[in-house]
Design a protein around this motif. Sequence first.
Motif, PDB file in Angstrom:
ATOM      1  N   ALA A  15       0.843  -1.203   0.000  1.00 40.71           N
ATOM      2  CA  ALA A  15       0.000   0.000   0.000  1.00 40.71           C
ATOM      3  C   ALA A  15       0.877   1.253   0.000  1.00 40.71           C
ATOM      4  O   ALA A  15       0.582   2.227  -0.694  1.00 40.71           O
ATOM      5  CB  ALA A  15      -0.927  -0.008   1.209  1.00 40.71           C
ATOM      6  N   GLY A  18       2.113   1.942  -3.311  1.00 42.75           N
ATOM      7  CA  GLY A  18       1.047   2.530  -4.116  1.00 42.75           C
ATOM      8  C   GLY A  18       0.857   4.003  -3.815  1.00 42.75           C
ATOM      9  O   GLY A  18       0.694   4.818  -4.720  1.00 42.75           O
TER      10      GLY A  18
ATOM     11  N   LEU B 267      -6.459  -1.293  -2.357  1.00 44.94           N
ATOM     12  CA  LEU B 267      -6.453  -0.575  -3.627  1.00 44.94           C
ATOM     13  C   LEU B 267      -5.099   0.098  -3.862  1.00 44.94           C
ATOM     14  O   LEU B 267      -4.591   0.118  -4.993  1.00 44.94           O
ATOM     15  CB  LEU B 267      -7.572   0.471  -3.603  1.00 44.94           C
ATOM     16  CG  LEU B 267      -8.176   0.846  -4.946  1.00 44.94           C
ATOM     17  CD1 LEU B 267      -8.720  -0.369  -5.668  1.00 44.94           C
ATOM     18  CD2 LEU B 267      -9.280   1.877  -4.737  1.00 44.94           C
ATOM     19  N   TYR B 268      -4.504   0.643  -2.800  1.00 46.01           N
ATOM     20  CA  TYR B 268      -3.179   1.242  -2.946  1.00 46.01           C
ATOM     21  C   TYR B 268      -2.162   0.179  -3.361  1.00 46.01           C
ATOM     22  O   TYR B 268      -1.314   0.423  -4.222  1.00 46.01           O
ATOM     23  CB  TYR B 268      -2.723   1.889  -1.632  1.00 46.01           C
ATOM     24  CG  TYR B 268      -3.338   3.240  -1.352  1.00 46.01           C
ATOM     25  CD1 TYR B 268      -3.362   4.224  -2.330  1.00 46.01           C
ATOM     26  CD2 TYR B 268      -3.862   3.539  -0.104  1.00 46.01           C
ATOM     27  CE1 TYR B 268      -3.918   5.470  -2.071  1.00 46.01           C
ATOM     28  CE2 TYR B 268      -4.406   4.782   0.169  1.00 46.01           C
ATOM     29  CZ  TYR B 268      -4.443   5.743  -0.814  1.00 46.01           C
ATOM     30  OH  TYR B 268      -4.982   6.969  -0.549  1.00 46.01           O
ATOM     31  N   ALA B 271      -2.624  -0.524  -6.882  1.00 43.63           N
ATOM     32  CA  ALA B 271      -2.105   0.579  -7.701  1.00 43.63           C
ATOM     33  C   ALA B 271      -0.596   0.437  -7.901  1.00 43.63           C
ATOM     34  O   ALA B 271      -0.073   0.704  -8.989  1.00 43.63           O
ATOM     35  CB  ALA B 271      -2.431   1.927  -7.055  1.00 43.63           C
ATOM     36  N   SER B 288      -2.238  10.177 -11.818  1.00 38.23           N
ATOM     37  CA  SER B 288      -2.800   8.930 -11.319  1.00 38.23           C
ATOM     38  C   SER B 288      -3.800   9.204 -10.207  1.00 38.23           C
ATOM     39  O   SER B 288      -3.596  10.069  -9.361  1.00 38.23           O
ATOM     40  CB  SER B 288      -1.615   8.045 -10.920  1.00 38.23           C
ATOM     41  OG  SER B 288      -1.876   7.252  -9.836  1.00 38.23           O
ATOM     42  N   LEU B 289      -4.908   8.508 -10.260  1.00 36.92           N
ATOM     43  CA  LEU B 289      -6.011   8.718  -9.325  1.00 36.92           C
ATOM     44  C   LEU B 289      -6.381   7.341  -8.771  1.00 36.92           C
ATOM     45  O   LEU B 289      -6.591   6.399  -9.540  1.00 36.92           O
ATOM     46  CB  LEU B 289      -7.195   9.319 -10.092  1.00 36.92           C
ATOM     47  CG  LEU B 289      -8.370   9.892  -9.321  1.00 36.92           C
ATOM     48  CD1 LEU B 289      -7.948  11.122  -8.526  1.00 36.92           C
ATOM     49  CD2 LEU B 289      -9.490  10.290 -10.296  1.00 36.92           C
ATOM     50  N   VAL B 290      -6.441   7.224  -7.450  1.00 37.23           N
ATOM     51  CA  VAL B 290      -6.763   5.944  -6.826  1.00 37.23           C
ATOM     52  C   VAL B 290      -7.910   6.142  -5.844  1.00 37.23           C
ATOM     53  O   VAL B 290      -7.818   6.999  -4.965  1.00 37.23           O
ATOM     54  CB  VAL B 290      -5.548   5.371  -6.056  1.00 37.23           C
ATOM     55  CG1 VAL B 290      -5.895   4.041  -5.404  1.00 37.23           C
ATOM     56  CG2 VAL B 290      -4.350   5.212  -6.975  1.00 37.23           C
TER      57      VAL B 290
END
Lengths: 330, 330, 218, 218
Positions: A15, A18, B267-268, B271, B288-290
């Motif tokens: 994470a 990310g 999600l991170y 990514a 970049s958009l998360v």
Amino acid sequence: MRMLINVPETVVADALRGMSVTYPDLTVDVEHRVVMRKGVPYEGKVALVSGGGSGHEPLHGGFVGRGMLTAACPGEVFTSPVPDQMLRAAAAVDSGAGVLFVVKNYTGDVLNFDMAAELAEDEGVQVAKVLVNDDVAVTDSLYTAGRRGTGATLFVEKIAGAAAEEGAPLDRVAAIAHQVNEMSRTFGVALSAVTTPAKGGPTFDLPDGELELGIGIHGEPGRERRGMMTSGEIADFAVDAVVDDLRPDGPVLLLVNGMGATPLLELYGFAAEVHRVLAQRQVPVARSLVGNYVTSLDMAGASVTICQVDEELLRLWDAPVATPALRWGC
Amino acid sequence: MRMLINVPETVVADALRGMSVTYPDLTVDVEHRVVMRKGVPYEGKVALVSGGGSGHEPLHGGFVGRGMLTAACPGEVFTSPVPDQMLRAAAAVDSGAGVLFVVKNYTGDVLNFDMAAELAEDEGVQVAKVLVNDDVAVTDSLYTAGRRGTGATLFVEKIAGAAAEEGAPLDRVAAIAHQVNEMSRTFGVALSAVTTPAKGGPTFDLPDGELELGIGIHGEPGRERRGMMTSGEIADFAVDAVVDDLRPDGPVLLLVNGMGATPLLELYGFAAEVHRVLAQRQVPVARSLVGNYVTSLDMAGASVTICQVDEELLRLWDAPVATPALRWGC
Amino acid sequence: MNAPTGSAVDADFLRRWLGTATESIEREADHLTELDSPIGDADHGGNMRRGFRAARTAVEQEPPDTPGAVLVAVGRQLISTVGGASGPLYGTLLRRAGKSLGDEPTVTAAQLRDALRAGVDGVAQLGGAVPEDKTMLDALLPAIDALSGALDAGGSLAEVLAAAAQAAEDGAKATIPLRARKGRASYLGDRSIGHQDPGATSSALLIAALAQTAQEAA
Amino acid sequence: MNAPTGSAVDADFLRRWLGTATESIEREADHLTELDSPIGDADHGGNMRRGFRAARTAVEQEPPDTPGAVLVAVGRQLISTVGGASGPLYGTLLRRAGKSLGDEPTVTAAQLRDALRAGVDGVAQLGGAVPEDKTMLDALLPAIDALSGALDAGGSLAEVLAAAAQAAEDGAKATIPLRARKGRASYLGDRSIGHQDPGATSSALLIAALAQTAQEAA
Ligand SMILES: Nc1ncnc2c1ncn2[C@@H]1O[C@H](COP(=O)(O)OP(=O)(O)O)[C@@H](O)[C@H]1O
Ligand SMILES: Nc1ncnc2c1ncn2[C@@H]1O[C@H](COP(=O)(O)OP(=O)(O)O)[C@@H](O)[C@H]1O
Ligand SMILES: [Mg+2]
Ligand SMILES: [Mg+2]
Ligand SMILES: [Mg+2]
Ligand SMILES: [Mg+2]
């Protein structure tokens, strides 16, 4: 196991990798687990350092940036970080004006931040601490570890962060942080248990159609289990809990917070009910925030936090903030 | 049924009531189901109207505001809105400069927006349409309803919205919207099925430890089911799918989008893997958009969208935006 | 009065203890996490495993040459790698115990008892828990009392540590009917009753590893 | 040539049809949603129920006095309240059919057939589907063919509509082995095979309601 992960052991490091490629305004030290605002220390400014177990994202890393946290220290999932992290963060961000540790009241967080504070002071960093303990579901007595820190953390970090951004000295920033915590109360409800990567299954058993009242953000069961309630009934219960405890006599900030897996569609509907009950209780809402801010991995549910504000706190709340998760005015 | 609702019938109306008390910059017509930017129409400015089934929040209502949508029309959960809504929205927001309908490519959305466009033109509103169809999981052929509109909707609404905000005329705003769609591709993966309020249970059966590749955002099963894959393997699969289809030869915008119930922590990490694969494929990521932007209620999973941008599109992407869900530069 | 034969504890003894304890934690990690699920946050097994792995690696890479230094090194690693409540508490336990042993190359069972008592006092001070709060103290305190009693009765090192291990295990089991007053389990109020405390359980494992080390040496 | 006895369709007939159809949709809504789950988005039952409830209320509040006006009113309500793919498609079906009936106070079975055919052509045109695409057309087209055939054979209104209903039901069932080429189910490719199309199923319900209305009148 419905998880989007590589292996449980690397979840936090993955994470952080990310975050590091996603946010150009942050410096992410993946190895030592510190998320920092770029370009720190800022001359003469008090720094805010927070942290806690991972699994509550965007808290705390998503609140690092202009007008909020200077650094955040993520621990393992639901495990408070280790003193080395806070020490490293404090040393990196201190401009000489001192560092405020924002600590959620859990035994682990308190003990680790305390150790870090001692070590940091040994290294000449001036440290103040604020303990966030807003969760009215826990009786604050000799028979518990005391109220948990949950939703109010966002209010404390935002408002104290704004004061620091304006150049307030450490004792003032700390006093404001304490005031925000004093004036805040939270009550949370879970509609499902949480699945941690390490365990790979739900941490407790919550049959479909039942809910837990008075939950925390670590997948702990609440104080009481009930049959399913409507969104309106849950709002009645939660708002009564916080209003009866705080007894506000002025306008409040409102946070209607999703625990992670509750769709925003439902959260908005819940927010409508929360507003209805607050109006019935004659509590004016000055500002209102709805979303997933202080989460518990994939838990379904929501929490309600109110914070009574005077003009000064409201001004600091409205002040510009530019972080991954909270952004306005700039 | 782990839902925070009153009754299934009022879910959308309840959510709109919630948005209405939460966002002072929006006008929410709960009865007629239109979410509008305050103070419209803006003299001489092209208006953007979008909409679709509810259950994808923050899409579309959360994207209404300065620099993005002028109005949004939410349908029932996973059901496209009715022409009356788009007609009402178009009539309310048209300054005389015309209205762009942003339509995701689903039979229902297309048919209802088409009817609305006809009616609006009868009322003297100039209407242009852009069809968003970025989902590479669907073969665009005579044998399907064509590619679905998913993550690229955010890029189209943001970039075309910025052009409109700058005062570009309708044909130019529409051309930019088409260009963004042309240059965008998405691939999505589900780790769990979705529960709709009306059905009260999962819409399909996805055993623990399996995943659906190539899903849409309506709880439809994907084209293929597999045993569990790691985050890295999923990133390989999804990035290959979009890159092989788009074959970008320049920098891209990247959206790593959560389907709703996947924790931000995961999600991170995902990514990070997506960035790794894009680097291997020598695709530079400009921005970049998360986060959870185009969701499917409580579905666990994620989608990857890329959009190849030239300098102009990148400038419009960076332009100020102030909506509930996307905000920067102001 | 000399220590009874076979009762000398040196750095090697504690390094072997660390190996045995780490293996035992590895084996029981899932069970500890399981115990931490209904009344906690399901991380105790992972926390202990991470800490003991790190400690073993550190001690293997730079083996300390006194028993005190081994315990201090393990304690420091736990503080630096565990986090949570158990990290600072176990870290303090072992650092205090290690410091109280000083620089001696070998120590007696009585010295070990005194050191452990100092460590456990540190835990009580830091965490503010008292007996029957349903914490690791409910395994640690009876263990030291039993060790002390067995020592007064003239037992060998293996014997006194076996007594301590038995008492720790009994103490851990005895947490089941208790209502938690410290740590996360306290949030549950009466619902914490009926579950065994994970920290008391890991404490019992660590003391059982001491007993096993002594037995294998005897 | 006059229409056979009992074959006249007036506004009252279609209003009774609307009542019967609405009840049938209410009864079958969950089933329609169930069919829309594996190959769609689980909303077809709710969509149809919402639309027919609104249509019935509208028609009760301001009862149109020609058969054409009833169908146009129902079609308009479906367009304004259903959304999704089925709203515009069913709305178009009924509006076109209604318009084709003109202002006549009563119409013959043959006129009804022609009107329905016009409506179904509208569906095909709007949605672009052809037979065997696994859509509502796979119930509607066979129904009209059967109606036409039975009419040519000199059947009564009740008889020809019964034939249409049977053909619609058979047509709906026959969608099971088809691979969808239109609508959401087409996204599934081969995985759409083996499931009955929800829209074809609701079409069969609507035509069965026509047959039932005629039977009750006969
Ligand atoms: N105040 C305290 N004093 C002594 N032991 C405590 C205290 N609080 C918690 N513990 C012990 O720590 C254990 C939990 O450790 P762990 O799960 O690793 O940390 P956390 O509770 O932070 O998740 C509990 O089972 C209990 O034995
Ligand atoms: N292009 C089309 N032509 C004819 N019928 C269609 C078409 N697309 C979809 N349908 C019908 O619509 C039905 C689905 O309706 P519904 O579930 O209410 O809408 P949505 O698919 O938008 O959720 C399908 O079962 C099918 O019979
Ligand atoms: Mg923990
Ligand atoms: Mg639909
Ligand atoms: Mg724990
Ligand atoms: Mg459907």
